[in-house]
Design a protein around this motif. Structure first.
Motif, PDB file in Angstrom:
ATOM      1  N   ASN A  87      15.099  11.773   3.361  1.00 59.15           N
ATOM      2  CA  ASN A  87      15.674  12.872   3.985  1.00 59.15           C
ATOM      3  C   ASN A  87      15.031  13.946   4.717  1.00 59.15           C
ATOM      4  O   ASN A  87      14.401  14.904   5.166  1.00 59.15           O
ATOM      5  CB  ASN A  87      15.756  13.922   2.135  1.00 59.15           C
TER       6      ASN A  87
ATOM      7  N   GLY B 115      16.028  18.025   2.582  1.00 66.40           N
ATOM      8  CA  GLY B 115      15.367  17.789   4.246  1.00 66.40           C
ATOM      9  C   GLY B 115      14.911  18.984   5.064  1.00 66.40           C
ATOM     10  O   GLY B 115      14.541  18.399   6.396  1.00 66.40           O
TER      11      GLY B 115
ATOM     12  N   ASP C  20      -6.602  11.366  12.004  1.00 66.96           N
ATOM     13  CA  ASP C  20      -6.082  11.532  10.506  1.00 66.96           C
ATOM     14  C   ASP C  20      -7.527  10.890   9.724  1.00 66.96           C
ATOM     15  O   ASP C  20      -7.386   9.867  10.413  1.00 66.96           O
ATOM     16  CB  ASP C  20      -4.936  11.473  10.790  1.00 66.96           C
ATOM     17  N   HIS C  21      -7.411  11.043   8.757  1.00 67.44           N
ATOM     18  CA  HIS C  21      -8.039  10.206   7.529  1.00 67.44           C
ATOM     19  C   HIS C  21      -7.437   9.400   6.472  1.00 67.44           C
ATOM     20  O   HIS C  21      -8.322   8.474   6.206  1.00 67.44           O
ATOM     21  CB  HIS C  21      -8.892  11.491   6.541  1.00 67.44           C
TER      22      HIS C  21
ATOM     23  N   GLY D 188       0.833  13.097   9.993  1.00 67.18           N
ATOM     24  CA  GLY D 188       2.741  13.862   9.329  1.00 67.18           C
ATOM     25  C   GLY D 188       3.370  13.572  10.311  1.00 67.18           C
ATOM     26  O   GLY D 188       3.446  13.731  11.953  1.00 67.18           O
ATOM     27  N   GLY D 189       4.732  13.845   9.984  1.00 67.49           N
ATOM     28  CA  GLY D 189       6.081  14.394  10.921  1.00 67.49           C
ATOM     29  C   GLY D 189       5.510  15.172  11.352  1.00 67.49           C
ATOM     30  O   GLY D 189       5.569  15.110  13.064  1.00 67.49           O
ATOM     31  N   ALA D 190       4.889  16.088  11.399  1.00 65.68           N
ATOM     32  CA  ALA D 190       4.552  17.660  12.022  1.00 65.68           C
ATOM     33  C   ALA D 190       3.909  17.375  13.388  1.00 65.68           C
ATOM     34  O   ALA D 190       4.337  17.768  14.541  1.00 65.68           O
ATOM     35  CB  ALA D 190       4.296  18.594  11.341  1.00 65.68           C
TER      36      ALA D 190
ATOM     37  N   THR E 232      -2.594  19.672   9.674  1.00 58.88           N
ATOM     38  CA  THR E 232      -3.192  19.272   8.575  1.00 58.88           C
ATOM     39  C   THR E 232      -2.061  19.444   6.876  1.00 58.88           C
ATOM     40  O   THR E 232      -2.536  18.733   5.675  1.00 58.88           O
ATOM     41  CB  THR E 232      -4.549  18.752   7.745  1.00 58.88           C
TER      42      THR E 232
ATOM     43  N   SER F 203       8.940   9.618   0.814  1.00 61.58           N
ATOM     44  CA  SER F 203       9.763  11.236   0.770  1.00 61.58           C
ATOM     45  C   SER F 203      11.530  10.485   0.517  1.00 61.58           C
ATOM     46  O   SER F 203      11.994   8.936   0.978  1.00 61.58           O
ATOM     47  CB  SER F 203      10.376  11.497   1.900  1.00 61.58           C
ATOM     48  N   GLY F 204      12.633  10.852  -0.266  1.00 63.90           N
ATOM     49  CA  GLY F 204      13.364  10.701  -0.765  1.00 63.90           C
ATOM     50  C   GLY F 204      13.629   9.436  -0.951  1.00 63.90           C
ATOM     51  O   GLY F 204      14.943   8.402  -0.381  1.00 63.90           O
TER      52      GLY F 204
ATOM     53  N   ASN G  19      12.650  20.354   4.709  1.00 68.12           N
ATOM     54  CA  ASN G  19      10.812  20.841   5.226  1.00 68.12           C
ATOM     55  C   ASN G  19      10.726  19.831   6.082  1.00 68.12           C
ATOM     56  O   ASN G  19       9.736  20.108   7.192  1.00 68.12           O
ATOM     57  CB  ASN G  19       9.808  20.548   3.918  1.00 68.12           C
ATOM     58  N   PHE G  20      10.887  18.609   6.173  1.00 70.18           N
ATOM     59  CA  PHE G  20      11.115  18.056   7.417  1.00 70.18           C
ATOM     60  C   PHE G  20      11.717  18.059   8.886  1.00 70.18           C
ATOM     61  O   PHE G  20      11.062  18.510   9.866  1.00 70.18           O
ATOM     62  CB  PHE G  20      11.895  16.049   7.211  1.00 70.18           C
TER      63      PHE G  20
ATOM     64  N   ILE H  77       0.361  17.128  -3.863  1.00 67.90           N
ATOM     65  CA  ILE H  77       0.177  15.582  -4.066  1.00 67.90           C
ATOM     66  C   ILE H  77      -0.959  14.906  -3.621  1.00 67.90           C
ATOM     67  O   ILE H  77      -1.193  14.509  -2.210  1.00 67.90           O
ATOM     68  CB  ILE H  77       1.278  14.261  -3.121  1.00 67.90           C
TER      69      ILE H  77
ATOM     70  N   GLU I  22       3.676  22.206   6.968  1.00 69.41           N
ATOM     71  CA  GLU I  22       3.643  22.549   6.088  1.00 69.41           C
ATOM     72  C   GLU I  22       2.442  23.961   5.761  1.00 69.41           C
ATOM     73  O   GLU I  22       2.023  24.287   5.034  1.00 69.41           O
ATOM     74  CB  GLU I  22       3.864  21.461   4.917  1.00 69.41           C
TER      75      GLU I  22
ATOM     76  N   GLU J  58       6.434  18.797  -4.530  1.00 72.68           N
ATOM     77  CA  GLU J  58       6.467  18.225  -3.553  1.00 72.68           C
ATOM     78  C   GLU J  58       6.663  18.615  -2.328  1.00 72.68           C
ATOM     79  O   GLU J  58       6.059  18.479  -0.878  1.00 72.68           O
ATOM     80  CB  GLU J  58       8.449  18.372  -3.622  1.00 72.68           C
TER      81      GLU J  58
ATOM     82  N   THR K 146      -5.098  17.280   1.085  1.00 70.72           N
ATOM     83  CA  THR K 146      -6.079  19.002   1.764  1.00 70.72           C
ATOM     84  C   THR K 146      -5.915  20.469   1.286  1.00 70.72           C
ATOM     85  O   THR K 146      -4.817  20.084   2.090  1.00 70.72           O
ATOM     86  CB  THR K 146      -7.001  18.148   2.141  1.00 70.72           C
TER      87      THR K 146
END
Ligand code: FDA
Length: 384
Positions: A50, A367, A32-33, A11-13, A154, A44-45, A369-370, A159, A357, A328, A165
């Motif tokens: 965002n 924006g 990543d699975h 993901g982003g992180a 992860t 997103s956004g 959280n990103f 969602i 996260e 979200e 997970t």
């Protein structure tokens, strides 16, 4: 193959951490699975991502330790990420409240992160089940690879249909890191009981100030067939606990406006006065709740003030939220007390890091959280 670091989660992180470490010379593997990297970025956004907020400040984040995010946010800022976006020639615009979006598509952000990973020689392995994480002889072994450093990136369980997970929490528990009880955040409320009539005006929205536990946000509120949503509601949902009330001010200076209406149209009824400022269906439900049936000219000051109080402090007692299926983000997570705020490394397990996260740092809508994903990712990436 031996790596210097394995990052769990593309993901982003995870991608920003991997790219940062790879470009500094570390051999990095991302696992990543999912069959695609950055799936949450892609949706997103509204598909435009965002990706940060110009007003990012530590105060825009929730955590059991409100000071924890300060260091990472100050060392990799919204301006650093914006500079990266510009270096990749991605056009962007500011929407409202400092929220920056791609002009084109969120796919550009994922492509940028993968390009940065490629520049750092990072291996990104998708569609890979992690299985057990084994830690022995100073090495972390997972999915057939090993490295002296492991980054948990992860995310949280919000969602699940997108592949989210709670594996970050399982790994944290395995290594004795504490958890702050995870809960759905930036999530719509469900309403029942006396609030049921508001479910009948599903689709109606209006500007409002929403308040929970003294925290207030002025944005749009939306009535849904299950309860309440819209940006103002999502923002306060992060501060809500079961049993708390949610207050909405849907008509600032309601007393002044109602008095003016009484003077101007004494033969009209409450609904007509409300319809001047609010959507008709909302005005209908509110005039029923206010319960004043006489013509405005016959309404006493006291009754007018009571009506104004209802409009400026419309209280709901949500029966719950729509849960992880609609949240979200996930608030709570790996306890920051277990981590270094400079490097995101676990205090008791050298070589183990947690970012994004998965950690008990949750941003407001818009924006933030990103930005936490980028800032915490950069902090770990620099330390690897
Ligand atoms: P993230 O969840 O992005 O990545 C985790 C990765 O780990 C995923 O690739 C996943 O597949 C992988 N993974 C999970 N479990 C695994 C397992 N068991 N095995 C292997 N891999 C596993 N924020 C914002 O700032 N601006 C915005 O516009 C939006 N919009 C938005 C829309 C929607 C619909 C949602 C759901 C969320 C947002 N957000 C947002 C929030 C934002 O998406 C979120 O905070 C970040 O993606 C978190 O980044 P991470 O890298 O920490 O986790």
């Amino acid at each position: 193959m031996r790596y210097d670091a394995i990052v769990l989660g593309a993901g982003g992180a995870g991608l920003l951490a991997a790219a940062t470490a790879g470009q500094a010379g570390a051999r990095v593997l991302v696992l990543d699975h999912a069959d695609k990297a950055g799936k949450k970025i892609l949706i997103s956004g509204g598909g435009r991502c965002n990706f940060t907020n110009t007003g990012t400040e530590p105060e825009c984040f929730l955590s059991d330790n409100p000071h924890f995010a300060k260091s990472a946010l100050s060392r990799y800022t919204q301006w650093d990420f914006l500079a990266l976006v510009e270096r990749h020639g991605i056009d962007w615009h500011e929407k409202t409240l400092g929220q920056l979006f791609c002009d084109g598509s969120a796919r550009q952000i994922v492509a940028m992160l993968l390009d940065e990973c490629a520049r750092g020689g990072v291996d990104v392995r998708l569609s890979t089940q992690l299985g057990a994480v084994i830690h022995a002889d100073g090495q972390f072994r997972v999915a057939g690879a090993s490295a002296p450093q492991l980054v948990i990136a992860t995310g949280g369980p919000s969602i699940p249909k997108m592949g989210a997970t709670g594996v970050a929490y399982d790994i944290a528990r395995q290594f004795g890191l504490g958890l702050v009880a995870p809960r759905p955040a930036l999530v719509p409320f469900t309403l029942g009981g006396d609030d049921m009539p508001f479910r009948e005006i599903s689709g109606v929205s209006c500007p409002a100030t929403a308040r929970v536990r003294g925290r207030s946000f002025q944005e749009a509120a939306l009535f849904t067939h299950k309860g309440l949503s819209g940006p103002a509601i999502l923002q306060v949902s992060s501060y809500w606990s079961p049993g708390d009330t949610v207050s909405l001010n849907v008509l600032p200076d309601a007393a002044g406006k109602l008095r003016a209406a009484r003077k101007r149209m004494p033969r009209a009824h409450m609904k007509a006065a409300l319809t001047e400022h609010l959507p008709v269906r909302l005005a209908d439900v509110l005039s029923t709740r206010i319960g004043v049936t006489t013509e405005l000219g016959n309404v006493s000051d006291a009754d007018l003030d009571r009506a104004a109080d209802i409009l400026t402090d419309l209280t709901f007692r949500p029966s719950g939220t729509e849960g992880y299926a609609k949240a979200e983000v996930t608030a709570g997570g790996i306890d920051t007390a277990a981590l270094s705020s400079k490097t995101m490394e676990a205090r008791t397990v050298p070589g183990l890091y947690a970012i994004g996260e998965a950690v008990d740092v949750t941003g407001w809508l818009g924006g933030y959280n990103f930005q936490w994903a980028w800032s915490s990712g950069a902090a770990a990436g620099q330390a690897i």
